[in-house]
Scaffold this active site. Structure first.
Site, PDB file in Angstrom:
ATOM      1  N   ASP A   1       1.385  -0.875  -0.060  1.00 23.53           N
ATOM      2  CA  ASP A   1      -0.150  -0.398   0.260  1.00 23.53           C
ATOM      3  C   ASP A   1       0.932   1.032  -0.406  1.00 23.53           C
ATOM      4  O   ASP A   1       2.234   1.271   0.341  1.00 23.53           O
ATOM      5  CB  ASP A   1      -1.401  -0.106   1.327  1.00 23.53           C
ATOM      6  CG  ASP A   1      -0.431  -0.630   2.623  1.00 23.53           C
ATOM      7  OD1 ASP A   1       1.500  -0.372   2.511  1.00 23.53           O
ATOM      8  OD2 ASP A   1      -1.086  -0.690   3.094  1.00 23.53           O
TER       9      ASP A   1
ATOM     10  N   HIS B   1      -7.436  -4.395  10.308  1.00 29.14           N
ATOM     11  CA  HIS B   1      -6.721  -4.376   8.852  1.00 29.14           C
ATOM     12  C   HIS B   1      -5.651  -4.884   8.723  1.00 29.14           C
ATOM     13  O   HIS B   1      -4.729  -5.221   9.352  1.00 29.14           O
ATOM     14  CB  HIS B   1      -7.244  -2.786   8.852  1.00 29.14           C
ATOM     15  CG  HIS B   1      -5.804  -1.739   9.220  1.00 29.14           C
ATOM     16  ND1 HIS B   1      -5.917  -1.047  10.119  1.00 29.14           N
ATOM     17  CD2 HIS B   1      -4.214  -2.207   9.172  1.00 29.14           C
ATOM     18  CE1 HIS B   1      -4.916   0.064   9.650  1.00 29.14           C
ATOM     19  NE2 HIS B   1      -4.348  -1.237   9.111  1.00 29.14           N
TER      20      HIS B   1
ATOM     21  N   GLU C   1      -9.725  -1.859   5.461  1.00 29.58           N
ATOM     22  CA  GLU C   1     -10.689  -1.171   6.755  1.00 29.58           C
ATOM     23  C   GLU C   1     -11.665  -2.596   7.002  1.00 29.58           C
ATOM     24  O   GLU C   1     -12.124  -2.623   5.722  1.00 29.58           O
ATOM     25  CB  GLU C   1     -10.807  -0.176   6.636  1.00 29.58           C
ATOM     26  CG  GLU C   1      -9.724   0.863   6.759  1.00 29.58           C
ATOM     27  CD  GLU C   1      -8.594   0.906   7.808  1.00 29.58           C
ATOM     28  OE1 GLU C   1      -9.179   0.597   8.673  1.00 29.58           O
ATOM     29  OE2 GLU C   1      -8.484   2.175   8.051  1.00 29.58           O
TER      30      GLU C   1
ATOM     31  N   ASN D   1      -7.463  -2.691  14.542  1.00 34.54           N
ATOM     32  CA  ASN D   1      -8.992  -3.023  14.184  1.00 34.54           C
ATOM     33  C   ASN D   1      -9.261  -4.524  13.344  1.00 34.54           C
ATOM     34  O   ASN D   1     -10.297  -4.707  12.790  1.00 34.54           O
ATOM     35  CB  ASN D   1      -9.447  -2.565  13.324  1.00 34.54           C
ATOM     36  CG  ASN D   1      -9.260  -1.355  12.266  1.00 34.54           C
ATOM     37  OD1 ASN D   1      -7.818  -2.332  11.529  1.00 34.54           O
ATOM     38  ND2 ASN D   1      -9.791   0.021  11.858  1.00 34.54           N
TER      39      ASN D   1
HETATM   40  C1  F6R Z   1       1.208  -1.119   6.450  1.00 33.35           C
HETATM   41  C2  F6R Z   1       0.184  -1.648   6.328  1.00 33.35           C
HETATM   42  C3  F6R Z   1      -1.140  -1.371   7.425  1.00 33.35           C
HETATM   43  C4  F6R Z   1      -0.015  -2.429   9.088  1.00 33.35           C
HETATM   44  C5  F6R Z   1      -0.671  -2.101  10.326  1.00 33.35           C
HETATM   45  C6  F6R Z   1      -0.106  -2.382  11.280  1.00 33.35           C
HETATM   46  O1  F6R Z   1       2.741  -1.857   5.186  1.00 33.35           O
HETATM   47  O2  F6R Z   1      -0.210  -2.297   5.473  1.00 33.35           O
HETATM   48  O3  F6R Z   1      -1.899  -2.481   7.390  1.00 33.35           O
HETATM   49  O4  F6R Z   1       0.538  -3.406   8.381  1.00 33.35           O
HETATM   50  O5  F6R Z   1      -1.270  -0.535   9.906  1.00 33.35           O
HETATM   51  O6  F6R Z   1       1.124  -1.484  11.754  1.00 33.35           O
HETATM   52  P1  F6R Z   1       1.766  -1.358  13.024  1.00 33.35           P
HETATM   53  O7  F6R Z   1       2.799  -2.350  12.608  1.00 33.35           O
HETATM   54  O8  F6R Z   1       2.627  -0.211  12.512  1.00 33.35           O
HETATM   55  O9  F6R Z   1       1.206  -1.578  14.093  1.00 33.35           O
END
Ligand code: F6R
Length: 261
Positions: free
Chosen positions: A78, A149, A154, A147
């Site tokens: 992403d 995701h 989301e 959450n």
């Molecule tokens: C980032 C991504 C997000 C993160 C998620 C957890 O490329 O795809 O889904 O993996 O937000 O983020 P952290 O590791 O910072 O808790």
């Protein structure tokens, strides 16, 4: 590892480790094994704070002469919309800083969807087509949001399909605010691989640490398969490994720690 529920082809391995350091090593070695087994493999990579240690382990393996990334291709999950690749908040910048510039990867083989494309729909289609032409993702590394995701998919009424643009939820904007000076600076839109794109990866490695992720991990493993917890769809994936620390695993019954469910 003991197998406790037979779901036919589908398998979710749960590897519980002591802390973030062990998680990083374990995930780094799993990705390293993929590179050793298939030198021209296609890796799906993630950003966020959780995989940083995993990238450090991959860099260490490269420096030890164990890994050669010269034939590896990468497709990232992403990117923020409206943030240029040279902006230090972009995921393109993150990947350069945390992995690409430290190993012998061919930058021409690294791909991150552009959040600056004038036609985002065409950008999404082109990203999917390029992934397909590269043979599809062999191993997808995922972090997970509080959450549930994955990527920027989301909680929603439906599971998303292919690469698409999304409006970020308030909870994700708040979680990401720690990387920005003010909450107002956090981008509100992103482009992400879809759930179907992620599910097409031949292997998935999901990393998580800390109590804040415990509920999402519970939903991933034992909750109903529900788009309100996007990661729960991984129960239908045939080769997923969760590498999580004890805190992230804390809501899972201990009997299923270090098992295949
Ligand atoms: C980032 C991504 C997000 C993160 C998620 C957890 O490329 O795809 O889904 O993996 O937000 O983020 P952290 O590791 O910072 O808790």
């Amino acid at each position: 590892m003991k197998k406790i529920i037979n779901k036919g082809e589908k398998e979710m391995k749960i590897v519980v480790v002591k802390n973030s350091e062990e998680m990083s090593k374990k995930a780094g070695r799993l990705i390293g094994s993929q590179v050793i087994v298939k030198e021209n493999c296609v890796l799906g990579l993630a950003t966020g704070s959780t995989p940083i240690g995993t990238y450090q382990d991959m860099i260490a393996q490269y420096k030890e002469g164990v890994l050669d990334f010269s034939k590896v291709s990468v497709f990232n999950l992403d990117e923020y919309i409206g943030v240029t690749a040279d902006n230090d908040q972009s995921y393109a910048y993150f990947m350069k800083e945390n992995l690409f510039q430290h190993v012998n990867i061919d930058l021409a083989k690294t791909n991150i969807p552009s959040g600056m494309a004038t036609d985002m729909e065409a950008e999404c289609l082109a990203y999917e087509a390029k992934m397909k032409a590269a043979g599809g993702v062999d191993l997808q590394l995922l972090g997970i949001g509080n959450n549930g995701h994955i990527g920027f998919n989301e909680p929603d009424h439906n599971f998303s399909q292919r690469t698409h643009t999304v409006q970020l939820t308030e909870s994700t904007i708040e979680a990401n605010a720690r990387f920005f000076k003010t909450k107002e600076e956090v981008p509100t839109m992103a482009v992400t691989m879809g759930i179907k794109t992620i599910m097409n990866a031949r292997k998935v490695v999901l990393v998580a640490t800390g109590k804040g992720k415990a509920q999402a991990i519970y939903g991933t493993v034992l909750g109903p398969i529900d788009p309100q917890v996007p990661s729960s769809i991984l129960q239908l994936h045939k080769d997923t490994v969760l590498v999580i620390d004890e805190e992230a695993a804390s809501l899972l019954p201990k009997e299923i720690w270090n098992t295949e469910v």
